[in-house]
Design a protein around this motif. Structure first.
Motif, PDB file in Angstrom:
ATOM      1  N   TYR A  75       0.875  -1.174   0.000  1.00  0.00           N
ATOM      2  CA  TYR A  75       0.000   0.000   0.000  1.00  0.00           C
ATOM      3  C   TYR A  75       0.908   1.217   0.000  1.00  0.00           C
ATOM      4  O   TYR A  75       1.652   1.445   0.958  1.00  0.00           O
ATOM      5  CB  TYR A  75      -0.886  -0.021   1.247  1.00  0.00           C
ATOM      6  N   PRO A  78       0.649   7.384  -4.705  1.00  0.00           N
ATOM      7  CA  PRO A  78       0.708   7.315  -6.176  1.00  0.00           C
ATOM      8  C   PRO A  78       2.096   7.587  -6.756  1.00  0.00           C
ATOM      9  O   PRO A  78       2.472   6.974  -7.758  1.00  0.00           O
ATOM     10  CB  PRO A  78      -0.299   8.396  -6.609  1.00  0.00           C
ATOM     11  N   ALA A  92      -0.553  -2.155 -10.064  1.00  0.00           N
ATOM     12  CA  ALA A  92      -1.666  -1.768  -9.193  1.00  0.00           C
ATOM     13  C   ALA A  92      -2.869  -2.668  -9.450  1.00  0.00           C
ATOM     14  O   ALA A  92      -3.138  -3.037 -10.596  1.00  0.00           O
ATOM     15  CB  ALA A  92      -2.038  -0.311  -9.435  1.00  0.00           C
ATOM     16  N   ARG A  95      -7.569  -0.051  -5.035  1.00  0.00           N
ATOM     17  CA  ARG A  95      -7.396   1.232  -4.359  1.00  0.00           C
ATOM     18  C   ARG A  95      -8.704   1.644  -3.704  1.00  0.00           C
ATOM     19  O   ARG A  95      -9.774   1.069  -3.975  1.00  0.00           O
ATOM     20  CB  ARG A  95      -6.935   2.319  -5.324  1.00  0.00           C
ATOM     21  N   SER A 206      -6.197   7.644  -5.714  1.00  0.00           N
ATOM     22  CA  SER A 206      -5.661   7.435  -4.364  1.00  0.00           C
ATOM     23  C   SER A 206      -4.621   6.320  -4.318  1.00  0.00           C
ATOM     24  O   SER A 206      -4.342   5.655  -5.318  1.00  0.00           O
ATOM     25  CB  SER A 206      -6.807   7.104  -3.407  1.00  0.00           C
ATOM     26  N   HIS A 207      -4.067   6.116  -3.119  1.00  0.00           N
ATOM     27  CA  HIS A 207      -3.015   5.126  -2.890  1.00  0.00           C
ATOM     28  C   HIS A 207      -3.414   3.745  -3.437  1.00  0.00           C
ATOM     29  O   HIS A 207      -4.436   3.191  -3.013  1.00  0.00           O
ATOM     30  CB  HIS A 207      -2.752   4.972  -1.400  1.00  0.00           C
ATOM     31  N   PRO A 208      -2.615   3.191  -4.334  1.00  0.00           N
ATOM     32  CA  PRO A 208      -2.924   1.834  -4.796  1.00  0.00           C
ATOM     33  C   PRO A 208      -2.312   0.780  -3.884  1.00  0.00           C
ATOM     34  O   PRO A 208      -1.345   1.036  -3.177  1.00  0.00           O
ATOM     35  CB  PRO A 208      -2.249   1.781  -6.164  1.00  0.00           C
ATOM     36  N   THR A 246      -8.405  -1.343  -9.750  1.00  0.00           N
ATOM     37  CA  THR A 246      -7.660  -0.345 -10.506  1.00  0.00           C
ATOM     38  C   THR A 246      -6.619  -1.071 -11.350  1.00  0.00           C
ATOM     39  O   THR A 246      -6.529  -2.293 -11.341  1.00  0.00           O
ATOM     40  CB  THR A 246      -6.997   0.689  -9.577  1.00  0.00           C
ATOM     41  N   TYR A 251      -2.651   5.419 -13.252  1.00  0.00           N
ATOM     42  CA  TYR A 251      -1.663   6.301 -12.619  1.00  0.00           C
ATOM     43  C   TYR A 251      -0.755   6.998 -13.630  1.00  0.00           C
ATOM     44  O   TYR A 251       0.185   7.686 -13.231  1.00  0.00           O
ATOM     45  CB  TYR A 251      -0.868   5.508 -11.579  1.00  0.00           C
TER      46      TYR A 251
END
Length: 262
Positions: A75, A78, A92, A95, A206-208, A246, A251
């Motif tokens: 985790y 980006p 990825a 997310r 958001s954070h993958p 995702t 990204y």
């Protein structure tokens, strides 16, 4: 008997499958472990795969481990993903459904974003490559207000989002970078009541959660299904409303941003 032994061996191997989950340390390792150990326990129950939680004492140390390919899944922010994808071909797959945006906080309710007001002031950030908290806020202040934080102000990196919030409340710095989710999770009310969000950046994916190419795709499919079906109480613990699928292509927009840390 020989066939039974082979069956038992295969069953034991399947049960003992183990992967590591690296989590970017936006908060202290202790705070993260209280949340993510419950998540890894859930993932193991759902998939039969032992998922070992790992984090580091600082974001730069996490970056070193990530870019060396030392996490099976991770985790990450980006920007981390763009670098990890380039260096180790991480991909990825999951997310949070909500996009991410950076924030700047101050003890003042209103801040003038002018050279006269900001020059030589101290800015606090969690780490040089914290995507929304550091890179986006620096980029947008330069693009929108013509103010180059690195050249015209003082910068202090303090290892975590919580440390930024405490530092601004205690006047270690004038402005500090963070994100809404970690600010909402900041539980030190004595400090939190002193803080005001004075700026928000544009939003991005958001954070993958991404996987190393050495991990079997069947394992990733099982984990993906488990994240998508995660119980509400666990998602609430992570301050995530829902997980969505995702892929790495989402990204590509990050690559177009001039956020490289010089």
């Amino acid at each position: 008997m020989k066939r039974l032994s082979i069956f038992l061996l295969l069953a034991t191997f399947a049960y003992s499958s183990e992967i590591t989950l690296g989590v970017v340390p936006q908060q202290s390792p202790l705070k993260l472990s209280k949340k993510w150990l419950k998540v890894t326990s859930y993932l193991e129950q759902q998939t039969g795969i032992k998922v070992v939680f790992k984090t580091e004492i600082s974001i730069p140390k996490f970056e070193k481990e990530l870019y060396s390919g030392n996490y099976d899944i991770s985790y990450m922010n980006p920007y981390h993903f763009i670098i990890a994808n380039k260096k180790q071909n991480y991909k990825a797959f999951i997310r949070a459904n909500k996009n991410i945006e950076g924030i700047l906080l101050s003890k003042s309710k209103k801040v003038e974003f002018t050279k006269e007001n900001l020059e030589n002031k101290r800015f606090l950030f969690p780490a040089p490559n914290a995507f929304a908290a550091t890179l986006l806020t620096k980029l947008e202040l330069k693009e929108k207000f013509g103010f180059d934080i690195d050249k015209q102000a003082k910068v202090l990196y303090v290892n975590s989002h919580d440390s930024v919030y405490k530092g601004i409340s205690r006047e270690v710095g004038y402005l500090g970078g963070g994100i809404v989710r970690t600010f909402n999770n900041f539980v030190n009310n004595a400090d939190k009541k002193n803080l005001h969000i004075v700026y928000k950046t544009s939003s991005y994916p958001s954070h993958p959660i991404a996987f190393h190419p050495n991990v079997d795709k069947k394992i990733i499919n099982k984990l993906e299904n488990a994240f998508l079906k995660m119980p509400e109480e666990l998602k609430k613990l992570l301050s995530i409303k829902n997980f969505i699928k995702t892929n790495s292509n989402e990204y590509e927009v990050i690559k177009k941003l001039d956020v490289e840390n010089k």
